[in-house]
Design a protein around this motif. Structure first.
Motif, PDB file in Angstrom:
ATOM      1  N   SER A   1       1.010  -1.139  -0.115  1.00 29.19           N
ATOM      2  CA  SER A   1       0.261   0.126   0.080  1.00 29.19           C
ATOM      3  C   SER A   1       0.812   1.171   0.048  1.00 29.19           C
ATOM      4  O   SER A   1       1.929   1.315   0.618  1.00 29.19           O
ATOM      5  N   ALA A   2       0.417   2.486  -0.347  1.00 28.48           N
ATOM      6  CA  ALA A   2       1.236   3.561  -0.727  1.00 28.48           C
ATOM      7  C   ALA A   2       1.588   4.006   0.544  1.00 28.48           C
ATOM      8  O   ALA A   2       2.487   4.751   1.141  1.00 28.48           O
ATOM      9  N   ALA A   3       0.700   3.801   1.926  1.00 28.42           N
ATOM     10  CA  ALA A   3       0.932   4.226   3.150  1.00 28.42           C
ATOM     11  C   ALA A   3       1.939   3.606   3.921  1.00 28.42           C
ATOM     12  O   ALA A   3       2.557   4.064   4.639  1.00 28.42           O
ATOM     13  N   GLU A   4       1.987   2.169   3.502  1.00 31.15           N
ATOM     14  CA  GLU A   4       2.818   1.113   4.238  1.00 31.15           C
ATOM     15  C   GLU A   4       3.633   0.427   3.260  1.00 31.15           C
ATOM     16  O   GLU A   4       3.234  -0.442   2.391  1.00 31.15           O
ATOM     17  N   PRO A   5       5.077   0.742   3.133  1.00 34.96           N
ATOM     18  CA  PRO A   5       5.997   0.119   2.257  1.00 34.96           C
ATOM     19  C   PRO A   5       5.883  -1.461   2.618  1.00 34.96           C
ATOM     20  O   PRO A   5       6.053  -2.280   1.649  1.00 34.96           O
ATOM     21  N   GLY A   6       5.690  -2.055   3.663  1.00 33.37           N
ATOM     22  CA  GLY A   6       5.881  -3.377   3.736  1.00 33.37           C
ATOM     23  C   GLY A   6       7.295  -3.933   3.498  1.00 33.37           C
ATOM     24  O   GLY A   6       8.319  -3.379   3.912  1.00 33.37           O
ATOM     25  N   ASP A   7       7.087  -5.227   2.887  1.00 38.24           N
ATOM     26  CA  ASP A   7       8.430  -5.865   2.916  1.00 38.24           C
ATOM     27  C   ASP A   7       8.840  -5.936   1.424  1.00 38.24           C
ATOM     28  O   ASP A   7       8.129  -6.313   0.554  1.00 38.24           O
ATOM     29  N   PHE A   8      10.170  -5.289   0.922  1.00 39.52           N
ATOM     30  CA  PHE A   8      10.653  -5.561  -0.255  1.00 39.52           C
ATOM     31  C   PHE A   8      11.223  -6.954  -0.999  1.00 39.52           C
ATOM     32  O   PHE A   8      11.729  -6.835  -2.013  1.00 39.52           O
ATOM     33  N   ALA A   9      11.225  -7.840   0.025  1.00 39.63           N
ATOM     34  CA  ALA A   9      12.050  -9.114  -0.004  1.00 39.63           C
ATOM     35  C   ALA A   9      11.604  -9.647  -1.525  1.00 39.63           C
ATOM     36  O   ALA A   9      12.518 -10.301  -2.142  1.00 39.63           O
ATOM     37  N   ASP A  10      10.124  -9.825  -1.694  1.00 43.84           N
ATOM     38  CA  ASP A  10       9.779 -10.589  -2.754  1.00 43.84           C
ATOM     39  C   ASP A  10      10.293  -9.927  -4.067  1.00 43.84           C
ATOM     40  O   ASP A  10      10.472 -10.422  -4.997  1.00 43.84           O
ATOM     41  N   ILE A  11       9.999  -8.625  -4.104  1.00 41.35           N
ATOM     42  CA  ILE A  11      10.497  -7.849  -5.285  1.00 41.35           C
ATOM     43  C   ILE A  11      12.128  -8.114  -5.585  1.00 41.35           C
ATOM     44  O   ILE A  11      12.313  -8.324  -6.753  1.00 41.35           O
ATOM     45  N   VAL A  12      12.728  -7.808  -4.590  1.00 43.90           N
ATOM     46  CA  VAL A  12      14.143  -8.044  -4.555  1.00 43.90           C
ATOM     47  C   VAL A  12      14.548  -9.391  -5.332  1.00 43.90           C
ATOM     48  O   VAL A  12      15.513  -9.526  -6.102  1.00 43.90           O
ATOM     49  N   ALA A  13      13.936 -10.357  -4.634  1.00 46.51           N
ATOM     50  CA  ALA A  13      14.282 -11.922  -4.982  1.00 46.51           C
ATOM     51  C   ALA A  13      14.042 -11.991  -6.306  1.00 46.51           C
ATOM     52  O   ALA A  13      14.579 -12.813  -7.202  1.00 46.51           O
ATOM     53  N   ARG A  14      12.896 -11.261  -6.722  1.00 42.79           N
ATOM     54  CA  ARG A  14      12.306 -11.486  -8.258  1.00 42.79           C
ATOM     55  C   ARG A  14      13.340 -10.885  -9.159  1.00 42.79           C
ATOM     56  O   ARG A  14      13.780 -11.204 -10.309  1.00 42.79           O
TER      57      ARG A  14
END
Length: 493
Positions: free
Chosen positions: A61-74
């Motif tokens: 969500s725009a308000a909460e970045p969360g975890d970038f791990a899945d994007i980075v792994a891809r």
């Protein structure tokens, strides 16, 4: 809080020393760890059709970045480290202008450099910066899983600082460019090879857009605060969908390390340039055949304008398309094909994006009167430095223009001046002329659009402008092999 022990381990001392040595670079630094002059750079991009390495994940969500791990792994498998051995000419330039630190793995006398890049196709096409591969004798890329490939340069575009390279490969992980520009405040993830530490991931936001950092006429950078350092040059900046929004190219830093001000070539620019490099190995651009300058508030006053907008023509090549169509020095370009031109950078970007042979209509103001001229663009020629002539001491008694802090002599009396105009043979560094950029050796060609060849002409034209109620006099100045306009406030004389 307890004090840490003063004694460090030998490993910690070595790492600290290595990082300290690497961080000694100038205030305006390229993001590449390369043995070359440290400076700001620019670029533009491609139109190759590329696919994401895997299916896109849902963005946080725009308000909460969360975890970038899945994007980075891809996307990380598509990011590469680019290692170059520089040729002799660049080695010499590097030893003269940079810290000249050889790669510790290189043989004595061999200068190595490192940057970043990313695959855009399964068969091995990859994007990096021109300044990473410039003067490369050999080129090697390494993937995040440790595989190494020899690479060749397909094409480069120094004006936008982009390069397309190629390795022999099959089914390589690759990423695609984003279809739209990010908004200020969007999340961004940078992956690259800072200081040779391949596979480094950092994150931040888009800080600004449309940045002009003085690297060239096509400056249109995205500013990000995701930390990038020397060695990140040519690497990708991703959005939360895993698409490339920009190519990391330059940083601003007073220390040599990241201070949160990095600059990326936008994806749309990169796509257009890379497509042309893949097709032809070089980029062709439309060309007007003029030199232009920014309209300052003083120049606008000298032209009798209400707003400081447009591109003021310094020179028009008589053999160029604009010159043949009738555009001349002193014309103010205000629109191209009916769309307003706000400044020379906008004009250069729009013309440079057009193919040679494109028909255009250029709207100008000449002595305050509007005029439209239609013609076809030519092909931008290769740049070649022109011989520079500088004025020498006057052989006749010069005339003092004390109100401006100038000492002038007719160009016909000054060796090497070309015989036209009035030469500035001396200048008061505290006078109005010096404060507005004039220097000894400059030649005043005309005042208010009228050619001058004597002190009488100079004073007559100034008096005429005052009579018209002008607050500033617009002077056309020749400095070496270039011309420009300078507005001097008439209240000072």
């Amino acid at each position: 809080m307890a004090n840490l022990p003063e004694q460090k381990s030998s490993r910690a001392r070595r790492l600290t020393a290595a990082l300290a040595a690497l961080s000694s670079v100038s205030a305006l630094s390229l993001a590449a760890l390369v043995a070359e002059p440290v400076a700001m750079h620019t670029t533009t991009g491609t139109g190759s059709t590329v696919r994401a390495a895997t299916n896109a994940v849902q963005p946080p969500s725009a308000a909460e970045p969360g975890d970038f791990a899945d994007i980075v792994a891809r996307v990380k498998p598509a990011v590469i480290s680019v290692r170059v051995e520089l040729d002799g000419a660049q080695q010499q330039a590097s030893s003269d202008e940079d810290d000249g630190t050889p790669d510790p793995d290189a043989g004595q006398g061999v200068m190595m450099g490192e940057g970043s890049g990313f695959f855009i196709s399964a068969d091995g096409y990859a994007v990096t910066n021109n300044h990473v591969v410039d003067h490369a004798k050999t080129l090697e890329v390494m993937t995040s899983d440790g595989r190494s490939y020899d690479a060749t340069v397909v094409g480069t575009d120094p004006k936008t600082d982009l390069a397309l390279i190629k390795v022999d490969g099959r089914d390589l992980p690759h990423v695609r460019f984003a279809d739209r520009r990010p908004r200020v405040g969007n999340w961004v993830i940078a992956i690259g090879n800072p200081y040779g530490l391949g596979g480094t991931v950092t994150a931040g936001i888009v800080s600004a857009e449309g940045r002009d950092i003085g690297a060239g006429p096509y400056d249109d950078f995205i500013q990000i605060d995701a930390p990038i350092n020397r060695g990140n040059s040519g690497g990708p900046a991703f959005d939360v969908n895993g698409d490339v929004i920009g190519v990391n190219t330059a940083i601003f830093s007073p220390s040599g390390g990241s201070v949160g001000i990095g600059f990326d070539i936008p994806a749309d620019t990169a796509k257009a340039v890379i497509a042309e490099l893949k097709d032809k190995g070089h980029v062709t651009r439309g060309w007007l055949g003029i030199k232009e300058q920014q309209v300052t508030a003083d120049i606008a006053e000298g032209l009798g304008l209400k707003e400081a907008k447009g591109a003021l023509v310094d020179e028009a090549d008589p053999a160029g398309p604009a010159g043949r169509a009738g555009i001349r020095s002193g014309d103010l370009i205000i629109a191209l094909d009916g769309a307003t031109i706000n400044d020379p950078r906008e004009l250069a970007q729009r013309v440079g994006a057009m193919a040679p042979g494109t028909s255009v209509t250029v709207s100008i103001l000449r002595n305050g009167a509007p005029k439209d001229l239609s013609f076809s663009l030519a092909t931008m020629p290769e740049e070649s430095p022109a011989p520079v002539e500088t004025a020498s001491d006057a052989s006749a008694a010069p005339t003092s223009e004390q109100g401006f802090g100038l000492l002038l002599a007719p160009a016909t009396k000054v060796a090497g001046s070309g015989g036209k105009g009035m030469v500035v043979v001396a200048i008061n560094p505290k006078g109005a002329a010096a404060q507005h950029g004039l220097e000894a050796g400059d030649v005043i060609l005309d005042v208010g659009g009228k050619a001058v060849s004597s002190a009488r002409d100079f004073r007559r034209d100034l008096a005429s402008l005052r009579k018209e109620g002008r607050a500033a006099a617009l002077l056309r100045i020749q400095s070496g092999d270039t011309t420009r306009f300078v507005a001097l406030p008439l209240g000072h004389a």
